[in-house]
Enzyme design. Structure first.
Site, mmCIF file in Angstrom:
data_model
loop_
_atom_site.group_PDB
_atom_site.id
_atom_site.type_symbol
_atom_site.label_atom_id
_atom_site.label_comp_id
_atom_site.label_asym_id
_atom_site.label_seq_id
_atom_site.Cartn_x
_atom_site.Cartn_y
_atom_site.Cartn_z
ATOM 1 N N CYS A 166 2.112 7.200 -2.697
ATOM 2 C CA CYS A 166 2.176 6.889 -4.128
ATOM 3 C C CYS A 166 1.856 5.425 -4.395
ATOM 4 O O CYS A 166 2.738 4.555 -4.291
ATOM 5 C CB CYS A 166 3.564 7.240 -4.669
ATOM 6 S SG CYS A 166 3.749 6.868 -6.411
ATOM 7 N N CYS A 226 3.836 3.838 -7.225
ATOM 8 C CA CYS A 226 5.249 3.522 -6.908
ATOM 9 C C CYS A 226 5.339 2.281 -6.017
ATOM 10 O O CYS A 226 6.215 1.446 -6.198
ATOM 11 C CB CYS A 226 5.927 4.668 -6.156
ATOM 12 S SG CYS A 226 5.550 6.298 -6.732
ATOM 13 N N ASP A 227 4.452 2.181 -5.030
ATOM 14 C CA ASP A 227 4.649 1.182 -3.971
ATOM 15 C C ASP A 227 3.640 0.028 -3.974
ATOM 16 O O ASP A 227 3.801 -0.932 -3.217
ATOM 17 C CB ASP A 227 4.576 1.879 -2.592
ATOM 18 C CG ASP A 227 5.655 2.935 -2.451
ATOM 19 O OD1 ASP A 227 6.719 2.753 -3.068
ATOM 20 O OD2 ASP A 227 5.446 3.936 -1.752
#
Ligand code: NAP
Length: 313
Positions: free
Chosen positions: A138, A141-142
């Site tokens: 992701c 997300c990261d």
């Protein structure tokens, strides 16, 4: 229409565009409707930064915003949106029986499955070893954790291209590693990739091994044409190689195709009368938010007709 507290005319499982559209049409059709949205309702679009091709938005809309709007719209119209998952499902009798992740039992006169798809992984042992230590599924997300670093994205589709472009906001350099010599991503994204000086396209290569110590420090890439190994020094690797349908819950109850997609009629009917499937869980080809919304609408209209047909008998 429904009488018992836990009996609903239509139960929708899934909270992407298919699920929310189904819920919107179901409540507007007069059905008592509950939607199981999981802990973070919104589905795959939660990981999409900018959507330019969903009609009605002149400027790009952030995936999470679009899903918030759909959820609020469904709730305002009267759908009960639960932030819970379905733990088990019994489709052998009607009303259908469901158990929520919280342990509560629900009954459904008709069911709409809109569970979407899950990110696919390469399946290398070293990929698993470094997941959360540099390997991620992701980028949205990261990506933030890779400010000033060199990273790689694996894949050649729209998701990989979007991830690579997103990562250029943080990273020093982004390698886009694709197994062929031609990207699958759409033309507009390809143009953006080529125009971005931080992106290097690495064609005809696949990861052979993710390497490092406690954390990822590199990837050994294999050239699929020559067999040669190229060592890429990166501290982040984002896997974006597509998705597999989320059919764990129904794999014994419904007919699936060889790849695990729910088999449906043109009108979203599955192999069990009263059960309909919409969105990516049954879409082997298009996998677009607007198509998912369209099939969610179809599924709700079919479910409403099914309930009405049962009551008239
Ligand atoms: P996708 O279109 O299926 O692309 C997956 C990519 O990963 C392909 O390039 C594929 O290579 C590669 N791949 C698959 N398995 C691999 C493996 N084992 N090793 C190495 N590479 C592998 O998946 P996606 O990009 O997630 O997109 C899914 C759907 O969502 C598509 O229909 C896409 O159009 C849509 N989408 C749209 C947008 C948008 O419109 N903004 C954004 C994201 C996604 P090959 O090319 O060789 O098959």
């Amino acid at each position: 229409m429904a009488d018992q507290e836990n009996l609903f005319d239509i139960v929708v499982i899934g909270s992407g565009p298919a699920g929310f559209t189904a819920a919107i049409y179901a409540v507007r059709g007069g059905a008592s409707t509950v939607l199981f949205g999981g802990v973070a309702p919104g589905g795959q679009l939660l990981q999409t930064m900018e959507i330019e091709n969903y009609p009605g938005f002149i400027d790009p809309v952030v995936g999470a915003d679009l899903m918030q709007r759909m959820m609020k719209q469904a709730s305002r119209l009267g759908a009960k949106v639960l932030q819970e998952s379905v733990a088990s499902l019994d489709l052998s009798q009607r009303p259908f029986r469901l158990k929520s992740s919280g342990g509560k039992e629900y009954l459904a006169r008709a069911l709409i499955l809109a569970t979407g798809a899950q990110a696919r992984w390469l399946g290398l042992p070293s990929e698993q070893k470094y997941t959360g230590k540099g390997v991620s599924g992701c980028a949205t997300c990261d990506g933030f954790f890779f400010r000033g670093k060199d990273v790689a994205v694996i894949g050649g589709g729209d998701s990989a291209a979007e991830d690579a472009l997103f990562l250029t906001k943080f990273a020093n350099k982004v390698y886009l590693v694709h197994r062929r010599d031609k990207l699958r991503a759409n033309f507009r994204l390809q143009e953006k990739l080529r125009a971005n000086p931080k992106v290097e396209l690495v064609y005809d290569h696949v990861p052979q091994e993710f390497t490092g110590e406690a954390k990822l420090t590199g990837i050994d890439l294999k050239n699929v044409k020559t067999g040669e190994i190229r060592k890429l020094a990166v501290t982040g690797a984002f896997i974006a190689i597509g998705h597999t349908p989320a059919t764990e819950l129904v794999k014994r109850a419904l007919k699936l195709d060889d790849e695990g997609y729910v088999i449906t009629s043109e009108r979203t009917a599955t192999s069990v009368p009263g059960v309909y499937a919409a969105g990516d869980v049954a879409d082997t080809h298009y996998k677009q938010a607007v198509v998912a919304a369209g099939t969610g609408c179809k599924a709700a209209l079919e479910a409403l007709a099914f309930i009405e047909g049962c009551e008239k008998k």
